[in-house]
Scaffold this motif. Structure first.
Motif, mmCIF file in Angstrom:
data_model
loop_
_atom_site.group_PDB
_atom_site.id
_atom_site.type_symbol
_atom_site.label_atom_id
_atom_site.label_comp_id
_atom_site.label_asym_id
_atom_site.label_seq_id
_atom_site.Cartn_x
_atom_site.Cartn_y
_atom_site.Cartn_z
ATOM 1 N N SER A 409 0.832 -1.199 0.000
ATOM 2 C CA SER A 409 0.000 0.000 0.000
ATOM 3 C C SER A 409 0.870 1.254 0.000
ATOM 4 N N ILE A 410 0.701 2.087 -1.020
ATOM 5 C CA ILE A 410 1.401 3.363 -1.075
ATOM 6 C C ILE A 410 0.909 4.281 0.028
ATOM 7 N N ALA A 411 -0.396 4.260 0.282
ATOM 8 C CA ALA A 411 -0.987 5.121 1.311
ATOM 9 C C ALA A 411 -0.408 4.814 2.689
ATOM 10 N N ASN A 412 -0.257 3.530 3.025
ATOM 11 C CA ASN A 412 0.296 3.161 4.325
ATOM 12 C C ASN A 412 1.714 3.687 4.496
ATOM 13 N N GLY A 413 2.507 3.588 3.434
ATOM 14 C CA GLY A 413 3.887 4.063 3.503
ATOM 15 C C GLY A 413 3.966 5.558 3.750
ATOM 16 N N ILE A 414 3.175 6.325 3.002
ATOM 17 C CA ILE A 414 3.162 7.780 3.171
ATOM 18 C C ILE A 414 2.699 8.146 4.569
ATOM 19 N N ALA A 415 1.616 7.525 5.015
ATOM 20 C CA ALA A 415 1.058 7.841 6.326
ATOM 21 C C ALA A 415 2.039 7.530 7.448
ATOM 22 N N MET A 416 2.671 6.367 7.404
ATOM 23 C CA MET A 416 3.605 5.981 8.459
ATOM 24 C C MET A 416 4.808 6.919 8.511
ATOM 25 N N GLY A 417 5.352 7.237 7.340
ATOM 26 C CA GLY A 417 6.521 8.115 7.299
ATOM 27 C C GLY A 417 6.225 9.512 7.811
ATOM 28 N N LEU A 418 5.074 10.059 7.388
ATOM 29 C CA LEU A 418 4.734 11.414 7.801
ATOM 30 C C LEU A 418 4.291 11.484 9.255
ATOM 31 N N PRO A 422 7.397 14.338 12.192
ATOM 32 C CA PRO A 422 7.268 15.415 13.190
ATOM 33 C C PRO A 422 7.638 14.983 14.601
ATOM 34 N N VAL A 423 7.352 13.713 14.935
ATOM 35 C CA VAL A 423 7.687 13.213 16.276
ATOM 36 C C VAL A 423 9.202 13.248 16.481
ATOM 37 N N ILE A 424 9.936 12.784 15.487
ATOM 38 C CA ILE A 424 11.402 12.754 15.591
ATOM 39 C C ILE A 424 11.967 14.179 15.599
ATOM 40 N N MET A 425 11.358 15.066 14.797
ATOM 41 C CA MET A 425 11.833 16.450 14.773
ATOM 42 C C MET A 425 11.627 17.126 16.127
ATOM 43 N N VAL A 426 10.522 16.829 16.810
ATOM 44 C CA VAL A 426 10.285 17.374 18.153
ATOM 45 C C VAL A 426 11.347 16.854 19.122
ATOM 46 N N ALA A 427 11.615 15.536 19.040
ATOM 47 C CA ALA A 427 12.623 14.939 19.923
ATOM 48 C C ALA A 427 14.011 15.524 19.655
ATOM 49 N N PRO A 436 2.801 23.691 10.011
ATOM 50 C CA PRO A 436 1.458 23.377 10.534
ATOM 51 C C PRO A 436 0.696 22.369 9.683
ATOM 52 N N VAL A 437 0.937 22.381 8.374
ATOM 53 C CA VAL A 437 0.277 21.419 7.490
ATOM 54 C C VAL A 437 0.649 19.995 7.891
ATOM 55 N N MET A 438 1.900 19.806 8.320
ATOM 56 C CA MET A 438 2.352 18.481 8.727
ATOM 57 C C MET A 438 1.582 17.995 9.955
ATOM 58 N N TRP A 439 1.322 18.908 10.899
ATOM 59 C CA TRP A 439 0.569 18.509 12.094
ATOM 60 C C TRP A 439 -0.870 18.165 11.733
ATOM 61 N N ALA A 440 -1.429 18.868 10.775
ATOM 62 C CA ALA A 440 -2.781 18.542 10.311
ATOM 63 C C ALA A 440 -2.806 17.149 9.694
ATOM 64 N N LEU A 441 -1.751 16.821 8.947
ATOM 65 C CA LEU A 441 -1.665 15.492 8.335
ATOM 66 C C LEU A 441 -1.511 14.401 9.397
ATOM 67 N N VAL A 442 -0.817 14.722 10.481
ATOM 68 C CA VAL A 442 -0.668 13.757 11.580
ATOM 69 C C VAL A 442 -2.043 13.346 12.105
ATOM 70 N N VAL A 443 -2.916 14.302 12.305
ATOM 71 C CA VAL A 443 -4.277 14.022 12.796
ATOM 72 C C VAL A 443 -5.028 13.142 11.796
ATOM 73 N N VAL A 444 -4.923 13.500 10.529
ATOM 74 C CA VAL A 444 -5.621 12.739 9.483
ATOM 75 C C VAL A 444 -5.119 11.302 9.427
#
Length: 454
Positions: A409-418, A422-427, A436-444
């Motif tokens: 699944s291409i969708a699973n790969g994109i979703a998992m990576g994105l 942001p979690v790693i960047m925060v750490a 902010p768009v990235m955080w919106a995608l995290v919720v989705v």
């Protein structure tokens, strides 16, 4: 009199496309369009195999002849818009990778009918158009880090190559190990291996149209050996669109009532938007058409042309239509203006009448499998541009790349990576760099995995 008329017409064409200003000639532009067509015409065989009912989708797929005709028409429409409006030497056609997402993730895994999947494609094209003609496009392009864009492209490459290996019978299912090496005593597997070798040789020799020649050579060997049937004829009038045309519009209301379509449309939009933008910039750079500060003139028209191709292709009856990196073949042959694209569109229009030949190829997965593998190789080159020494990029990029083929699944790969990025960047203490768009995608994507993923 006739000579004067032709001279005036040639002068108008030159003035409109700016041919002389780019140091080119009408003859060179027309030849470059021919080269571009040869380099990407394999899509006329591969796309019907991926989406059609004669391929892996079986009765869940679309009528194969309709897909063939829709593929050619979408290429003509998208390429003409790009050539005549944006005036870039870039050809469009249904994209490899997104057709696999359409077929294997949306239709097979999610169980969404192809009619509704076409509606999702149409909606993604409409949203893309709105983004392209507004200044929002720059904000969206800057929101997703380049490392993740590279990872998505490479991951799709691995996924497409895996599909090719599976279609060839080189990789088969195994209960104990999940996957296993195929049976090399099978005639179709050997035929696919031969086709792969021939295609790679043609590419190493730098033949324009190497992928197409590989398909044709494999088909001929298959016919001689009895593994591929002879075509019923050479030409036929285009038909079949009555089965697909307008289905995207008819089923569009279903998109808004099926929660699964949120991730479908987002994935289509994400891949098409960034792949289209990346391809356009890459081809323009190869042709020396970027401005001094590295920007693309008429970027709005160019991206809008891509989106129009997607929307038109969906209405006609095929998956996402996008700019093809094979357009660099035409640029290498001297193409510098939109006349190159117009020339390529003419050849796609002509090819529409040769369904009997392409049908034989599309009906035997072993013949088209080498093309998928090679396209996967080309797309995976982005792996070399990822900054693997930096874990904040390497981890989400690797997860994106590996999850696509492993979860099919291409969708699973994109979703998992994105989700990881942001979690790693925060750490890492770099939270301010996460758009902010990235955080919106995290919720989705979290909603997708908890409520929609299967």
């Amino acid at each position: 009199m006739t000579t004067d008329v032709l001279a005036r017409a040639k002068g108008r064409v030159d003035a409109y496309f700016g041919i002389s200003g780019h140091g080119s000639t009408v003859k060179r532009e027309l030849m470059a369009g021919t080269v571009t067509f040869l380099a990407m015409s394999y899509v006329l065989a591969v796309n019907p195999m991926v989406l059609g009912d004669a391929g892996p989708l079986g009765d869940k797929g679309m009528p194969m002849q309709a897909v063939f005709t829709a593929t050619a028409v979408a290429a003509v429409v998208g390429t003409l818009v790009m050539g005549l409006w944006a005036r870039y030497p870039v050809a469009l056609a249904p994209g490899m990778g997104l057709n696999a997402f359409f077929a294997y993730t949306v239709v097979l895994s999610m169980g969404i009918p192809w009619q509704e999947a076409l509606s999702g494609t149409l909606l993604s094209g409409i949203i893309f158009f709105v983004l392209a003609i507004t200044k929002v496009r720059e904000k969206i392009i800057n929101a997703i880090p380049m490392q993740m864009k590279l990872a998505v492209g490479a991951g799709i490459g691995l996924f497409v190559a895996f599909l090719g290996l599976k279609s060839a019978g080189i990789v088969v299912a195994n209960e104990a190990t999940f996957v296993h090496l195929g049976d090399f005593h099978e005639g179709t597997t050997l035929l696919a291996l031969l086709g792969l070798v021939l295609t790679v040789i043609f590419m190493v020799l730098k033949w324009h149209g190497a992928v197409l020649y590989g398909i044709l050579a494999t088909a001929v060997v298959g016919m001689i050996s009895g593994l591929v049937k002879l075509p019923d004829g050479l030409v036929s009038l285009p038909h079949g669109l009555d089965q697909t045309f307008g289905q995207a519009v008819i089923h569009l209301p279903n998109v808004f009532t099926n929660e699964k379509m949120v991730i479908v449309v987002l994935t289509m939009l994400f891949v098409d938007f960034f792949d289209g933008a990346g391809t356009l910039i890459g081809v323009a750079h190869h042709a020396g058409l970027l401005t001094k500060d590295g920007k693309l003139d008429r970027a709005g028209q160019a991206l809008a042309s891509d989106s129009i191709g997607t929307a038109a292709g969906a209405i006609i009856g095929t998956s996402t239509t996008t700019a093809y990196v094979e357009s660099t073949a035409g640029v290498s042959a001297g193409g510098r203006t939109g006349l190159t694209a117009v020339s390529a569109a003419f050849w796609f229009l002509l090819a529409m009448f040769f369904f009997p030949l392409f049908a034989v190829v599309a009906g035997v997965p072993a013949v088209t499998a080498p093309a998928l593998i090679v396209v996967g190789v080309l797309m995976s080159r982005a792996l070399g541009e990822i900054e693997w020494e930096k874990l904040e990029y390497a981890v989400p990029a690797f997860i994106t790349v590996i999850m696509m083929p492993l979860t099919f699944s291409i969708a699973n790969g994109i979703a998992m990576g994105l989700l990881f990025y942001p979690v790693i960047m925060v750490a890492k203490g770099r939270a301010r760099e996460v758009h902010p768009v990235m955080w919106a995608l995290v919720v989705v994507f979290l909603a997708y995995f908890f409520f929609l993923a299967e």
